[in-house]
Design a protein around this motif. Structure first.
Motif, PDB file in Angstrom:
ATOM      1  N   LYS A   1      83.739 -29.736 -81.021  1.00 42.18           N
ATOM      2  CA  LYS A   1      84.141 -28.344 -80.856  1.00 42.18           C
ATOM      3  C   LYS A   1      84.070 -27.994 -79.382  1.00 42.18           C
ATOM      4  CE  LYS A   1      79.726 -26.015 -81.455  1.00 42.18           C
ATOM      5  NZ  LYS A   1      79.036 -24.967 -82.163  1.00 42.18           N
ATOM      6  N   LYS A   2      84.907 -27.081 -78.997  1.00 44.56           N
ATOM      7  CA  LYS A   2      84.949 -26.618 -77.627  1.00 44.56           C
ATOM      8  C   LYS A   2      84.262 -25.258 -77.589  1.00 44.56           C
ATOM      9  CE  LYS A   2      89.073 -26.295 -76.111  1.00 44.56           C
ATOM     10  NZ  LYS A   2      90.373 -26.090 -75.518  1.00 44.56           N
ATOM     11  N   THR A   3      83.389 -25.053 -76.619  1.00 38.69           N
ATOM     12  CA  THR A   3      82.698 -23.772 -76.548  1.00 38.69           C
ATOM     13  C   THR A   3      83.667 -22.677 -76.136  1.00 38.69           C
ATOM     14  OG1 THR A   3      82.036 -24.172 -74.285  1.00 38.69           O
ATOM     15  CG2 THR A   3      80.485 -24.806 -75.986  1.00 38.69           C
ATOM     16  N   VAL A   4      83.388 -21.478 -76.558  1.00 40.59           N
ATOM     17  CA  VAL A   4      84.277 -20.358 -76.297  1.00 40.59           C
ATOM     18  C   VAL A   4      84.115 -19.853 -74.867  1.00 40.59           C
ATOM     19  CG1 VAL A   4      84.839 -18.003 -76.977  1.00 40.59           C
ATOM     20  CG2 VAL A   4      84.251 -19.692 -78.705  1.00 40.59           C
TER      21      VAL A   4
ATOM     22  N   SER B   1      85.856 -21.141 -56.905  1.00 37.98           N
ATOM     23  CA  SER B   1      87.310 -21.256 -56.924  1.00 37.98           C
ATOM     24  C   SER B   1      87.845 -21.992 -58.145  1.00 37.98           C
ATOM     25  CB  SER B   1      87.781 -21.987 -55.669  1.00 37.98           C
ATOM     26  OG  SER B   1      87.276 -23.296 -55.669  1.00 37.98           O
ATOM     27  N   LYS B   2      86.980 -22.596 -58.937  1.00 43.83           N
ATOM     28  CA  LYS B   2      87.443 -23.370 -60.090  1.00 43.83           C
ATOM     29  C   LYS B   2      87.009 -22.719 -61.386  1.00 43.83           C
ATOM     30  CE  LYS B   2      87.638 -27.976 -58.161  1.00 43.83           C
ATOM     31  NZ  LYS B   2      87.264 -29.360 -58.385  1.00 43.83           N
ATOM     32  N   ARG B   3      87.824 -22.905 -62.406  1.00 42.80           N
ATOM     33  CA  ARG B   3      87.495 -22.453 -63.747  1.00 42.80           C
ATOM     34  C   ARG B   3      87.058 -23.676 -64.530  1.00 42.80           C
ATOM     35  NH1 ARG B   3      91.131 -21.294 -68.103  1.00 42.80           N
ATOM     36  NH2 ARG B   3      89.858 -20.286 -69.647  1.00 42.80           N
ATOM     37  N   LEU B   4      85.873 -23.634 -65.113  1.00 39.61           N
ATOM     38  CA  LEU B   4      85.330 -24.783 -65.820  1.00 39.61           C
ATOM     39  C   LEU B   4      85.030 -24.427 -67.264  1.00 39.61           C
ATOM     40  CD1 LEU B   4      82.829 -26.013 -63.098  1.00 39.61           C
ATOM     41  CD2 LEU B   4      85.098 -26.906 -63.565  1.00 39.61           C
TER      42      LEU B   4
ATOM     43  N   PHE C   1      74.446 -34.965 -79.739  1.00 42.44           N
ATOM     44  CA  PHE C   1      75.406 -34.095 -79.077  1.00 42.44           C
ATOM     45  C   PHE C   1      75.537 -34.490 -77.620  1.00 42.44           C
ATOM     46  CE2 PHE C   1      73.951 -31.679 -82.698  1.00 42.44           C
ATOM     47  CZ  PHE C   1      75.135 -31.202 -83.219  1.00 42.44           C
ATOM     48  N   THR C   2      76.775 -34.599 -77.158  1.00 43.29           N
ATOM     49  CA  THR C   2      77.069 -34.908 -75.767  1.00 43.29           C
ATOM     50  C   THR C   2      77.756 -33.695 -75.166  1.00 43.29           C
ATOM     51  OG1 THR C   2      77.403 -37.200 -76.402  1.00 43.29           O
ATOM     52  CG2 THR C   2      78.201 -36.554 -74.251  1.00 43.29           C
ATOM     53  N   GLU C   3      77.256 -33.234 -74.021  1.00 41.74           N
ATOM     54  CA  GLU C   3      77.825 -32.063 -73.357  1.00 41.74           C
ATOM     55  C   GLU C   3      78.404 -32.468 -72.013  1.00 41.74           C
ATOM     56  OE1 GLU C   3      75.022 -28.932 -72.956  1.00 41.74           O
ATOM     57  OE2 GLU C   3      74.379 -29.036 -75.031  1.00 41.74           O
ATOM     58  N   ALA C   4      79.470 -31.781 -71.615  1.00 41.59           N
ATOM     59  CA  ALA C   4      80.064 -32.013 -70.302  1.00 41.59           C
ATOM     60  C   ALA C   4      80.738 -30.726 -69.836  1.00 41.59           C
ATOM     61  CB  ALA C   4      81.076 -33.135 -70.366  1.00 41.59           C
ATOM     62  N   VAL C   5      80.696 -30.497 -68.538  1.00 38.78           N
ATOM     63  CA  VAL C   5      81.373 -29.361 -67.918  1.00 38.78           C
ATOM     64  C   VAL C   5      82.543 -29.920 -67.124  1.00 38.78           C
ATOM     65  CG1 VAL C   5      81.145 -27.443 -66.323  1.00 38.78           C
ATOM     66  CG2 VAL C   5      79.248 -28.044 -67.808  1.00 38.78           C
ATOM     67  N   MET C   6      83.745 -29.436 -67.436  1.00 34.77           N
ATOM     68  CA  MET C   6      84.951 -29.983 -66.817  1.00 34.77           C
ATOM     69  C   MET C   6      86.053 -28.941 -66.770  1.00 34.77           C
ATOM     70  SD  MET C   6      86.033 -32.251 -70.083  1.00 34.77           S
ATOM     71  CE  MET C   6      84.358 -32.676 -70.382  1.00 34.77           C
ATOM     72  N   PRO C   7      87.124 -29.204 -66.031  1.00 33.24           N
ATOM     73  CA  PRO C   7      88.274 -28.294 -66.037  1.00 33.24           C
ATOM     74  C   PRO C   7      88.910 -28.248 -67.432  1.00 33.24           C
ATOM     75  CG  PRO C   7      88.413 -29.813 -64.188  1.00 33.24           C
ATOM     76  CD  PRO C   7      87.285 -30.273 -65.054  1.00 33.24           C
ATOM     77  N   PRO C   8      89.477 -27.116 -67.809  1.00 28.75           N
ATOM     78  CA  PRO C   8      90.056 -26.974 -69.159  1.00 28.75           C
ATOM     79  C   PRO C   8      91.150 -27.991 -69.477  1.00 28.75           C
ATOM     80  CG  PRO C   8      89.986 -24.853 -68.042  1.00 28.75           C
ATOM     81  CD  PRO C   8      89.564 -25.873 -67.050  1.00 28.75           C
ATOM     82  N   GLU C   9      91.846 -28.484 -68.468  1.00 26.95           N
ATOM     83  CA  GLU C   9      92.938 -29.431 -68.714  1.00 26.95           C
ATOM     84  C   GLU C   9      92.419 -30.778 -69.237  1.00 26.95           C
ATOM     85  OE1 GLU C   9      92.513 -28.346 -65.263  1.00 26.95           O
ATOM     86  OE2 GLU C   9      93.428 -26.472 -65.910  1.00 26.95           O
ATOM     87  N   LEU C  10      91.185 -31.132 -68.927  1.00 27.09           N
ATOM     88  CA  LEU C  10      90.649 -32.443 -69.294  1.00 27.09           C
ATOM     89  C   LEU C  10      89.871 -32.442 -70.610  1.00 27.09           C
ATOM     90  CD1 LEU C  10      89.328 -33.506 -65.784  1.00 27.09           C
ATOM     91  CD2 LEU C  10      91.521 -34.059 -66.826  1.00 27.09           C
ATOM     92  N   VAL C  11      89.679 -31.283 -71.202  1.00 26.44           N
ATOM     93  CA  VAL C  11      88.838 -31.185 -72.397  1.00 26.44           C
ATOM     94  C   VAL C  11      89.425 -31.950 -73.571  1.00 26.44           C
ATOM     95  CG1 VAL C  11      87.898 -29.602 -74.112  1.00 26.44           C
ATOM     96  CG2 VAL C  11      87.789 -29.024 -71.693  1.00 26.44           C
ATOM     97  N   ASP C  12      90.704 -31.790 -73.848  1.00 29.81           N
ATOM     98  CA  ASP C  12      91.309 -32.467 -75.015  1.00 29.81           C
ATOM     99  C   ASP C  12      91.242 -33.985 -74.880  1.00 29.81           C
ATOM    100  OD1 ASP C  12      91.903 -30.135 -76.357  1.00 29.81           O
ATOM    101  OD2 ASP C  12      93.863 -29.928 -75.380  1.00 29.81           O
TER     102      ASP C  12
END
Length: 50
Positions: free
Chosen positions: A3-6, A13-16, A33-44
């Motif tokens: 699941k992707k967090t809301v 300058s970046k949206r993560l 559970f594995t967590e990562a913070v990344m740009p929205p384009e790379l989530v899928d």
């Protein structure tokens, strides 16, 4: 299952986005559970890889 967090995190300058993936251990069968913070384009792409 994944699941992707809301909530999205914003820095100067970046949206993560914080993504959380549930991974089943092949050895014990338990889920972790594995967590990562990344740009929205790379989530899928991150959620779809094993």
């Amino acid at each position: 299952m994944a699941k992707k967090t809301v909530a999205s995190l914003q820095t100067s300058s970046k949206r993560l986005t914080k993504a959380i993936k549930m991974v089943k251990s092949p050895k014990t069968g338990a889920y972790t559970f594995t967590e990562a913070v990344m740009p929205p384009e790379l989530v899928d792409a991150w959620l779809s890889k094993k």
